[in-house]
Design a protein around this motif. Structure first.
Motif, mmCIF file in Angstrom:
data_model
loop_
_atom_site.group_PDB
_atom_site.id
_atom_site.type_symbol
_atom_site.label_atom_id
_atom_site.label_comp_id
_atom_site.label_asym_id
_atom_site.label_seq_id
_atom_site.Cartn_x
_atom_site.Cartn_y
_atom_site.Cartn_z
ATOM 1 N N GLN A 1 0.808 -1.254 -0.119
ATOM 2 C CA GLN A 1 0.071 0.145 -0.114
ATOM 3 C C GLN A 1 0.897 1.159 0.030
ATOM 4 O OE1 GLN A 1 -2.597 -0.355 3.327
ATOM 5 N NE2 GLN A 1 -4.159 -1.580 2.290
ATOM 6 N N PHE A 2 1.927 1.230 0.698
ATOM 7 C CA PHE A 2 2.837 2.323 0.876
ATOM 8 C C PHE A 2 3.528 2.402 -0.556
ATOM 9 C CE2 PHE A 2 6.996 4.136 1.507
ATOM 10 C CZ PHE A 2 6.789 5.393 2.133
ATOM 11 N N GLU A 3 3.819 1.669 -1.329
ATOM 12 C CA GLU A 3 4.653 1.553 -2.539
ATOM 13 C C GLU A 3 3.711 2.054 -3.600
ATOM 14 O OE1 GLU A 3 6.291 -2.179 -3.493
ATOM 15 O OE2 GLU A 3 8.038 -1.758 -1.988
ATOM 16 N N ASN A 4 2.451 1.649 -3.468
ATOM 17 C CA ASN A 4 1.227 2.089 -4.364
ATOM 18 C C ASN A 4 0.911 3.698 -4.346
ATOM 19 O OD1 ASN A 4 0.942 -0.546 -5.474
ATOM 20 N ND2 ASN A 4 -0.608 -1.219 -4.236
ATOM 21 N N GLU A 5 1.051 4.103 -2.885
ATOM 22 C CA GLU A 5 0.832 5.584 -2.798
ATOM 23 C C GLU A 5 1.841 6.179 -3.440
ATOM 24 O OE1 GLU A 5 0.367 5.945 1.234
ATOM 25 O OE2 GLU A 5 -1.701 5.156 1.404
ATOM 26 N N GLU A 6 2.986 5.916 -3.341
ATOM 27 C CA GLU A 6 4.243 6.583 -3.861
ATOM 28 C C GLU A 6 4.305 6.375 -5.490
ATOM 29 O OE1 GLU A 6 7.727 4.696 -2.193
ATOM 30 O OE2 GLU A 6 7.655 6.255 -0.416
ATOM 31 N N LEU A 7 3.686 5.345 -5.914
ATOM 32 C CA LEU A 7 3.629 5.225 -7.251
ATOM 33 C C LEU A 7 2.448 6.114 -7.778
ATOM 34 C CD1 LEU A 7 4.376 3.880 -9.917
ATOM 35 C CD2 LEU A 7 2.817 2.069 -9.623
ATOM 36 N N VAL A 8 1.474 6.205 -7.105
ATOM 37 C CA VAL A 8 0.232 7.061 -7.486
ATOM 38 C C VAL A 8 0.692 8.552 -7.631
ATOM 39 C CG1 VAL A 8 -2.193 7.949 -6.913
ATOM 40 C CG2 VAL A 8 -1.627 5.530 -6.686
ATOM 41 N N GLU A 9 1.286 8.767 -6.434
ATOM 42 C CA GLU A 9 1.875 10.458 -6.413
ATOM 43 C C GLU A 9 2.906 10.859 -7.579
ATOM 44 O OE1 GLU A 9 3.764 10.730 -2.492
ATOM 45 O OE2 GLU A 9 1.733 10.872 -1.334
ATOM 46 N N GLY A 10 3.820 9.676 -7.805
ATOM 47 C CA GLY A 10 4.720 9.937 -9.056
ATOM 48 C C GLY A 10 3.834 10.142 -10.284
ATOM 49 N N VAL A 11 2.892 9.253 -10.649
ATOM 50 C CA VAL A 11 2.290 9.416 -11.690
ATOM 51 C C VAL A 11 1.406 10.540 -11.865
ATOM 52 C CG1 VAL A 11 0.090 8.245 -13.058
ATOM 53 C CG2 VAL A 11 1.991 6.887 -12.000
ATOM 54 N N GLN A 12 0.857 10.936 -10.684
ATOM 55 C CA GLN A 12 -0.006 12.382 -10.524
ATOM 56 C C GLN A 12 0.865 13.455 -11.081
ATOM 57 O OE1 GLN A 12 -3.314 12.605 -10.255
ATOM 58 N NE2 GLN A 12 -3.459 14.747 -10.455
ATOM 59 N N GLY A 13 2.481 13.334 -10.421
ATOM 60 C CA GLY A 13 3.290 14.241 -10.831
ATOM 61 C C GLY A 13 3.403 14.379 -12.260
ATOM 62 N N GLN A 14 3.731 13.198 -12.715
ATOM 63 C CA GLN A 14 4.070 13.280 -14.315
ATOM 64 C C GLN A 14 2.688 13.893 -14.993
ATOM 65 O OE1 GLN A 14 5.298 9.341 -14.823
ATOM 66 N NE2 GLN A 14 7.214 9.312 -13.849
ATOM 67 N N ARG A 15 1.618 13.517 -14.663
ATOM 68 C CA ARG A 15 0.453 13.777 -15.250
ATOM 69 C C ARG A 15 0.409 15.355 -15.418
ATOM 70 N NH1 ARG A 15 -4.929 11.248 -14.006
ATOM 71 N NH2 ARG A 15 -3.866 9.536 -14.572
ATOM 72 N N GLU A 16 0.638 15.857 -14.111
ATOM 73 C CA GLU A 16 0.673 17.349 -14.031
ATOM 74 C C GLU A 16 1.929 17.969 -14.723
ATOM 75 O OE1 GLU A 16 1.179 18.538 -9.969
ATOM 76 O OE2 GLU A 16 -0.895 17.569 -9.398
#
Length: 219
Positions: free
Chosen positions: A152-167
């Motif tokens: 879950q912690f790794e998925n949250e970090e991955l989601v944050e990274g994808v969100q940053g790349q999308r922005e």
């Protein structure tokens, strides 16, 4: 006062002292050791011993026989002494006597039809294997919970990274769209002021390339 004492439940009788005199099991255990030792000593007979020393047996048989007797006597005495020391050190007689008492009590209870709890052989298979698997299953549950938290912690970090790349991609696309709009306005101005079709063609080509790059960025 007497009524109060009568109403109290009687204290359980103290356990009888364990006798140090060998009981049936202890006596049988000592007899078993004695029989095994005597068998071992008889196995090492003089005929087998002398066969290992043919020359002394031929020329000094009496001396060799005396040596054999001394060795066997020494081995027997040493084995008995070590056995007695272990019996005293480990309190074997008292332990076997206590075992004898417990077996007798269990046999007596069984004869009277009194059972203490459920005997294991009467339990259903499901309860038996679950009782054995319970510690393993608990540890497995703990390990799985720990692994789930890590994922879950790794998925949250991955989601944050994808969100940053999308922005960042949205900002880049927005910048390209602004640049294309500026280019279109410049094209209109040049179309009005420049009559040559060559310059206009180059501007159109550049505009198309920028539009294509913008579409790829959105994808």
């Amino acid at each position: 006062m007497a009524d109060a004492q009568a109403g109290r439940s009687p204290s359980p009788p103290p356990l009888p002292p364990v006798a140090q005199t060998p009981g049936p099991r202890a006596a049988q255990f000592q007899k078993l050791f004695g029989d095994a030792l005597n068998h071992t000593i008889r196995t090492c007979s003089y005929s087998k011993f002398s066969a290992c020393f043919p020359t002394p047996a031929k020329y000094a048989s009496q001396t060799l026989n005396s040596i054999w007797q001394q060795i066997t006597t020494k081995v027997e005495a040493s084995a008995k002494k070590e056995f007695d020391d272990i019996m005293v050190e480990r309190d074997v007689v008292a332990g076997l006597n206590e075992l004898e008492r417990l077996v007798g009590e269990a046999r007596s209870r069984k004869e009277r039809g009194v059972e203490a709890g459920e005997p294991p052989h009467t339990l259903p298979p499901e309860r038996l294997y679950l009782a054995h698997l319970a510690p393993y299953l608990r540890q497995t549950e703990i390990d799985l919970e720990s692994e789930l938290k890590r994922l879950q912690f790794e998925n949250e970090e991955l989601v944050e990274g994808v969100q940053g790349q999308r922005e960042e991609a949205e900002k880049l696309v927005g910048g390209l769209e602004t640049f294309i709009a500026d280019l279109e306005r410049a094209n209109e101005i040049m179309s009005n002021e420049v009559g040559g079709s060559g310059v206009k063609r180059e501007v159109v080509d550049v505009e198309q390339e920028l539009r294509a790059a913008g579409r790829e960025a959105k994808l």
